[in-house]
Design an enzyme around this catalytic site. Sequence first.
Site, PDB file in Angstrom:
ATOM      1  N   TYR A   1       0.843  -1.191   0.000  1.00 40.06           N
ATOM      2  CA  TYR A   1       0.000   0.000   0.000  1.00 40.06           C
ATOM      3  C   TYR A   1       0.882   1.246   0.000  1.00 40.06           C
ATOM      4  CZ  TYR A   1       0.828   0.868   5.023  1.00 40.06           C
ATOM      5  OH  TYR A   1       1.398   1.140   6.238  1.00 40.06           O
ATOM      6  N   CYS A   2       0.314   2.334  -0.512  1.00 42.25           N
ATOM      7  CA  CYS A   2       1.015   3.620  -0.528  1.00 42.25           C
ATOM      8  C   CYS A   2      -0.042   4.710  -0.392  1.00 42.25           C
ATOM      9  CB  CYS A   2       1.847   3.772  -1.794  1.00 42.25           C
ATOM     10  SG  CYS A   2       0.926   3.557  -3.330  1.00 42.25           S
ATOM     11  N   THR A   3       0.278   5.922  -0.783  1.00 39.76           N
ATOM     12  CA  THR A   3      -0.659   7.026  -0.566  1.00 39.76           C
ATOM     13  C   THR A   3      -1.812   7.001  -1.564  1.00 39.76           C
ATOM     14  OG1 THR A   3       1.174   8.371   0.266  1.00 39.76           O
ATOM     15  CG2 THR A   3      -0.869   9.517  -0.298  1.00 39.76           C
TER      16      THR A   3
ATOM     17  N   GLY B   1      -1.660   4.843  -4.653  1.00 41.45           N
ATOM     18  CA  GLY B   1      -1.625   3.661  -5.504  1.00 41.45           C
ATOM     19  C   GLY B   1      -0.519   3.662  -6.537  1.00 41.45           C
TER      20      GLY B   1
ATOM     21  N   CYS C   1       2.666   1.634  -5.518  1.00 41.67           N
ATOM     22  CA  CYS C   1       2.355   0.200  -5.461  1.00 41.67           C
ATOM     23  C   CYS C   1       2.274  -0.402  -6.859  1.00 41.67           C
ATOM     24  CB  CYS C   1       1.027  -0.030  -4.758  1.00 41.67           C
ATOM     25  SG  CYS C   1       0.943   0.620  -3.095  1.00 41.67           S
TER      26      CYS C   1
END
Length: 258
Positions: free
Chosen positions: A228-230, A232, A235
């Site tokens: 996961y990231c802020t 997408g 990722c």
Amino acid sequence: MTKQEKQASVAVIENAKPTCHRDLPPIPHEVLEHGGCSVLLFYQYVEPMWTPSQHRRALRKLMELCQDHQVTGRGRVAPEGMNCTLTGSPQGIRSVCQGLRQYDQLFWETDFKITDGVPLHKQFKSLSVRKTEELVAYGLKGEAVAPSLKDFAGTHLEANEYHQALQDPDAVVVDVRNFYETALGAFQPPPGGAKLIDPKLRNSVEFPRWLADPKTQEQFHNKKVLMYCTGGIRCERATALLNQMIVASEADTTTKKD
């Protein structure tokens, strides 16, 4: 749960769904009544990558749309696609999204994340769109280096599916953000669920080296890997890079056996 609470819950779930290949969400009635600006986050990778002339045209089109609809914010346009955080009126934001869809059918694949009713003082004061070589600075410039998303993309999970996956004890969840973002907060899998892994990256360019490290690969062995990231975008490329490494490793093992 009251009727109003149930309606609010349904609205939250509905708004969390991706807008890919769907009509954009209508402007909420309360926003029309009380005002406020809207925030738009989106990214879109392009394969094959834009040629230099296509790259310039996409940059120019984005700037024209934002200026025509009084939309401000920050954006990056690279041969591999587009990544933006924009603010403007609810209708102005939606007009930019529709304009991109009309410009190129590719943007029907884009998940335009719109948040309405944001206080006006949080709106960007100006527009800054940069012409860059990468959307995320992984040091993977060009088709010969960057892993193909069409060939190696991971599986997208909706919010409820992701939370369900976090309960799997045979999974690991990787925070792909930079360390200062992680310090603000991170997913906490439930007890007995997935193991959280924080690479503690100062810069995104460190990620490919961390991912290829044997110690990292050992943590992934026989595990389902969640990322996961802020928004997408990190990722997207990160999962493709991991899948490419797995395929290359399996091919190497087969060759050695042969």
